[in-house]
Design a protein around this motif. Structure first.
Motif, PDB file in Angstrom:
ATOM      1  N   HIS A  49      40.090 -32.351  47.029  1.00  0.00           N
ATOM      2  CA  HIS A  49      40.374 -30.709  45.829  1.00  0.00           C
ATOM      3  C   HIS A  49      40.138 -32.005  44.663  1.00  0.00           C
ATOM      4  CE1 HIS A  49      44.069 -28.635  43.881  1.00  0.00           C
ATOM      5  NE2 HIS A  49      44.545 -29.577  43.580  1.00  0.00           N
ATOM      6  N   GLU A  50      40.296 -32.789  44.024  1.00  0.00           N
ATOM      7  CA  GLU A  50      39.663 -33.233  43.386  1.00  0.00           C
ATOM      8  C   GLU A  50      38.619 -32.910  42.938  1.00  0.00           C
ATOM      9  OE1 GLU A  50      40.812 -37.740  43.714  1.00  0.00           O
ATOM     10  OE2 GLU A  50      43.778 -37.488  44.011  1.00  0.00           O
ATOM     11  N   SER A  51      37.901 -32.996  43.676  1.00  0.00           N
ATOM     12  CA  SER A  51      36.578 -32.435  43.193  1.00  0.00           C
ATOM     13  C   SER A  51      35.956 -31.326  42.521  1.00  0.00           C
ATOM     14  CB  SER A  51      35.304 -32.783  44.320  1.00  0.00           C
ATOM     15  OG  SER A  51      35.776 -32.145  45.633  1.00  0.00           O
ATOM     16  N   THR A  52      37.070 -30.999  42.451  1.00  0.00           N
ATOM     17  CA  THR A  52      37.657 -29.141  41.962  1.00  0.00           C
ATOM     18  C   THR A  52      38.375 -29.274  40.506  1.00  0.00           C
ATOM     19  OG1 THR A  52      39.320 -28.476  42.989  1.00  0.00           O
ATOM     20  CG2 THR A  52      37.631 -28.606  44.513  1.00  0.00           C
ATOM     21  N   ALA A  53      38.059 -28.381  40.246  1.00  0.00           N
ATOM     22  CA  ALA A  53      38.927 -27.841  39.192  1.00  0.00           C
ATOM     23  C   ALA A  53      39.971 -27.527  38.669  1.00  0.00           C
ATOM     24  CB  ALA A  53      37.954 -27.083  37.661  1.00  0.00           C
ATOM     25  N   ALA A  54      40.698 -27.068  39.751  1.00  0.00           N
ATOM     26  CA  ALA A  54      42.403 -26.944  40.287  1.00  0.00           C
ATOM     27  C   ALA A  54      43.366 -28.029  40.032  1.00  0.00           C
ATOM     28  CB  ALA A  54      42.069 -26.398  41.830  1.00  0.00           C
ATOM     29  N   GLU A  55      44.384 -27.537  39.444  1.00  0.00           N
ATOM     30  CA  GLU A  55      45.166 -28.156  39.313  1.00  0.00           C
ATOM     31  C   GLU A  55      45.805 -28.767  40.340  1.00  0.00           C
ATOM     32  OE1 GLU A  55      46.869 -28.816  36.253  1.00  0.00           O
ATOM     33  OE2 GLU A  55      45.202 -27.802  34.944  1.00  0.00           O
ATOM     34  N   PRO A  56      46.473 -30.413  39.760  1.00  0.00           N
ATOM     35  CA  PRO A  56      46.674 -30.600  41.329  1.00  0.00           C
ATOM     36  C   PRO A  56      47.959 -30.434  41.910  1.00  0.00           C
ATOM     37  CG  PRO A  56      46.720 -32.532  39.192  1.00  0.00           C
ATOM     38  CD  PRO A  56      46.773 -30.813  38.383  1.00  0.00           C
ATOM     39  N   LEU A  57      47.855 -30.605  43.641  1.00  0.00           N
ATOM     40  CA  LEU A  57      48.798 -29.775  44.208  1.00  0.00           C
ATOM     41  C   LEU A  57      50.331 -30.452  44.433  1.00  0.00           C
ATOM     42  CD1 LEU A  57      50.064 -27.502  45.571  1.00  0.00           C
ATOM     43  CD2 LEU A  57      49.069 -27.749  47.662  1.00  0.00           C
ATOM     44  N   ASP A  58      51.403 -31.152  43.604  1.00  0.00           N
ATOM     45  CA  ASP A  58      51.985 -31.560  44.104  1.00  0.00           C
ATOM     46  C   ASP A  58      52.840 -32.040  45.613  1.00  0.00           C
ATOM     47  OD1 ASP A  58      52.678 -32.769  41.634  1.00  0.00           O
ATOM     48  OD2 ASP A  58      54.389 -31.163  40.814  1.00  0.00           O
ATOM     49  N   GLU A  59      52.557 -30.848  46.560  1.00  0.00           N
ATOM     50  CA  GLU A  59      52.935 -30.774  47.838  1.00  0.00           C
ATOM     51  C   GLU A  59      52.099 -31.704  48.609  1.00  0.00           C
ATOM     52  OE1 GLU A  59      54.605 -27.960  51.049  1.00  0.00           O
ATOM     53  OE2 GLU A  59      52.767 -27.359  49.225  1.00  0.00           O
ATOM     54  N   LEU A  60      50.633 -31.641  48.051  1.00  0.00           N
ATOM     55  CA  LEU A  60      49.861 -32.650  48.870  1.00  0.00           C
ATOM     56  C   LEU A  60      49.741 -34.311  48.868  1.00  0.00           C
ATOM     57  CD1 LEU A  60      47.088 -32.472  50.283  1.00  0.00           C
ATOM     58  CD2 LEU A  60      45.882 -32.182  48.249  1.00  0.00           C
ATOM     59  N   TYR A  61      50.095 -34.338  47.641  1.00  0.00           N
ATOM     60  CA  TYR A  61      50.285 -35.497  47.804  1.00  0.00           C
ATOM     61  C   TYR A  61      52.224 -35.905  47.437  1.00  0.00           C
ATOM     62  CZ  TYR A  61      46.732 -35.640  44.408  1.00  0.00           C
ATOM     63  OH  TYR A  61      45.204 -35.678  43.484  1.00  0.00           O
ATOM     64  N   ASP A  62      52.608 -35.132  47.936  1.00  0.00           N
ATOM     65  CA  ASP A  62      54.399 -35.547  48.427  1.00  0.00           C
ATOM     66  C   ASP A  62      54.291 -35.608  49.976  1.00  0.00           C
ATOM     67  OD1 ASP A  62      55.571 -35.718  45.993  1.00  0.00           O
ATOM     68  OD2 ASP A  62      56.250 -33.693  46.486  1.00  0.00           O
ATOM     69  N   THR A  63      53.153 -34.704  50.626  1.00  0.00           N
ATOM     70  CA  THR A  63      53.187 -35.496  52.349  1.00  0.00           C
ATOM     71  C   THR A  63      52.337 -36.485  52.325  1.00  0.00           C
ATOM     72  OG1 THR A  63      52.830 -32.640  51.916  1.00  0.00           O
ATOM     73  CG2 THR A  63      51.802 -33.744  54.323  1.00  0.00           C
ATOM     74  N   LEU A  64      51.379 -36.862  52.003  1.00  0.00           N
ATOM     75  CA  LEU A  64      50.784 -38.277  51.256  1.00  0.00           C
ATOM     76  C   LEU A  64      51.683 -39.106  51.800  1.00  0.00           C
ATOM     77  CD1 LEU A  64      48.087 -39.867  52.045  1.00  0.00           C
ATOM     78  CD2 LEU A  64      48.096 -39.247  50.643  1.00  0.00           C
ATOM     79  N   ALA A  65      52.512 -39.285  50.731  1.00  0.00           N
ATOM     80  CA  ALA A  65      53.576 -39.849  50.463  1.00  0.00           C
ATOM     81  C   ALA A  65      54.565 -40.374  51.975  1.00  0.00           C
ATOM     82  CB  ALA A  65      54.259 -40.203  49.481  1.00  0.00           C
ATOM     83  N   HIS A  66      54.981 -39.135  52.488  1.00  0.00           N
ATOM     84  CA  HIS A  66      55.680 -39.535  53.520  1.00  0.00           C
ATOM     85  C   HIS A  66      55.125 -39.786  54.538  1.00  0.00           C
ATOM     86  CE1 HIS A  66      58.907 -37.464  55.854  1.00  0.00           C
ATOM     87  NE2 HIS A  66      58.151 -37.486  56.823  1.00  0.00           N
ATOM     88  N   VAL A  67      53.749 -39.129  54.882  1.00  0.00           N
ATOM     89  CA  VAL A  67      52.973 -40.182  55.795  1.00  0.00           C
ATOM     90  C   VAL A  67      52.780 -41.411  55.899  1.00  0.00           C
ATOM     91  CG1 VAL A  67      50.622 -39.857  57.091  1.00  0.00           C
ATOM     92  CG2 VAL A  67      52.277 -37.975  56.228  1.00  0.00           C
ATOM     93  N   LEU A  68      52.629 -42.265  54.754  1.00  0.00           N
ATOM     94  CA  LEU A  68      52.112 -43.061  54.243  1.00  0.00           C
ATOM     95  C   LEU A  68      53.504 -44.493  54.682  1.00  0.00           C
ATOM     96  CD1 LEU A  68      50.176 -43.391  51.507  1.00  0.00           C
ATOM     97  CD2 LEU A  68      49.455 -44.234  53.417  1.00  0.00           C
ATOM     98  N   LYS A  69      54.710 -43.499  55.341  1.00  0.00           N
ATOM     99  CA  LYS A  69      56.134 -44.744  55.182  1.00  0.00           C
ATOM    100  C   LYS A  69      55.962 -44.459  56.720  1.00  0.00           C
ATOM    101  CE  LYS A  69      58.447 -42.685  51.014  1.00  0.00           C
ATOM    102  NZ  LYS A  69      60.080 -42.076  49.688  1.00  0.00           N
ATOM    103  N   GLU A  70      55.125 -43.752  57.198  1.00  0.00           N
ATOM    104  CA  GLU A  70      55.735 -43.852  58.977  1.00  0.00           C
ATOM    105  C   GLU A  70      55.122 -44.909  59.245  1.00  0.00           C
ATOM    106  OE1 GLU A  70      55.177 -40.291  60.810  1.00  0.00           O
ATOM    107  OE2 GLU A  70      55.690 -38.751  59.571  1.00  0.00           O
TER     108      GLU A  70
END
Length: 308
Positions: A49-70
């Protein structure tokens, strides 16, 4: 094509769709894959996603943050979609070898055999099927959901594997009857909204099981996946097949299909040589062209039909 579309996307809607069809799919949320797998998947998705020109997707980063806490776990779930649209959900070990056995994970030959069975349901329909070395149950559960057997007998000898096998059968909504070599056990949980073949889990030790104990099984079909991996168990397996050849009341030997990955050609050829020694004929079943399940399809995954 998907990556090209993702790079060309003007907004994050496609990425959001991918996220909700994978990590945030209701089935994945209820029965999550391993923490490591989800972390790696999300990290790779973020890189793309970061290699594209699209705006960041907060839900994607929030999901990763949740998984990292597991916390990492020794168990995870895997969900396998069948061509019918149904799903086989399994609780599996995150390690290839655990508690002294390789039977707590699903191997490629089990997927291969289930795919072949789905394309040949007439082999199993309205018949009694015995599976040797069932492991945690993928092949048998898939066959029960797609091929309408009359009775399906799962079997293994490792107590930890048998316990996990029973839990997976119940997880997929089936009722299970327990049977060990010494005495029958109690009934499993009530089935919910599933086809109703009779499902039995049997403790079978190839070295010690007697012909008398096999008489009660009366299989029309015998199958196994990835049980020919150790030269030391080949003779026990062939001995088991010989006992099964005379176990039916009508005197007819069951049809036998063995699927395996040829990791060591010497072991594969030894198995064939030992079959020849005892007069068991065999033939290679042609590979099916379509793979219903995601795995590395290699020419060294094959199925033998044995004539016992």
């Amino acid at each position: 094509e998907l990556e090209q579309n993702l790079r060309a996307a003007a907004d994050s809607s496609l990425l959001q769709d991918i996220l909700h069809q994978t990590i945030l799919h209701p089935l994945c949320v209820k029965y999550p894959p391993s923490t490591k797998y989800r972390r790696c998947f999300l990290t790779e998705l973020i890189k793309k996603h970061e290699s594209t020109a699209a705006e960041p997707l907060d839900e994607l980063y929030d999901t990763l943050a949740h998984v990292l806490k597991e916390e990492e776990s020794t168990q995870c779930y895997k969900n396998y979609f069948l061509p019918t649209g149904d799903c086989v959900t399994l609780s599996e070990s995150t390690a290839m070898i655990s508690v002294g056995t390789t039977g707590l994970v699903t191997w490629d030959a089990a997927l291969h055999l289930a795919g072949w069975a789905g394309g040949n349901p007439e082999v199993f329909r309205a018949r009694t099927v015995l599976e040797l070395g069932s492991g945690i149950g993928f092949t048998g559960i898939a066959i029960c959901k797609t091929c309408q057997p009359k009775t399906y007998i799962f079997s293994d000898c490792h107590h930890g594997v048998l316990r996990q096998l029973g839990e997976n059968i119940c997880l997929n909504g089936f009722e299970v009857t327990w049977c060990v070599q010494t005495e029958p056990q109690g009934q499993g949980v009530e089935a919910k909204n599933c086809p109703n073949p009779k499902l039995i889990v049997a403790e079978l030790d190839w070295d010690s099981v007697t012909e008398k104990q096999l008489v009660g099984l009366q299989p029309d079909v015998v199958i196994a996946a990835d049980v020919v991996y150790d030269p030391e168990i080949i003779l026990a397996l062939i001995g088991m097949l010989q006992k099964l050849s005379t176990s039916r009341a009508d005197g007819k030997a069951p049809e036998v299909f063995i699927a395996f990955t040829i990791r060591n050609p010497d072991t594969y050829h030894l198995f064939q040589a030992e079959l020849d020694k005892v007069g068991i004929r065999w033939q290679i079943i042609p590979a099916h062209s379509n793979s219903n399940f995601l795995y590395d399809v290699q020419p060294n995954v094959t199925i033998l039909q044995l004539f016992i």
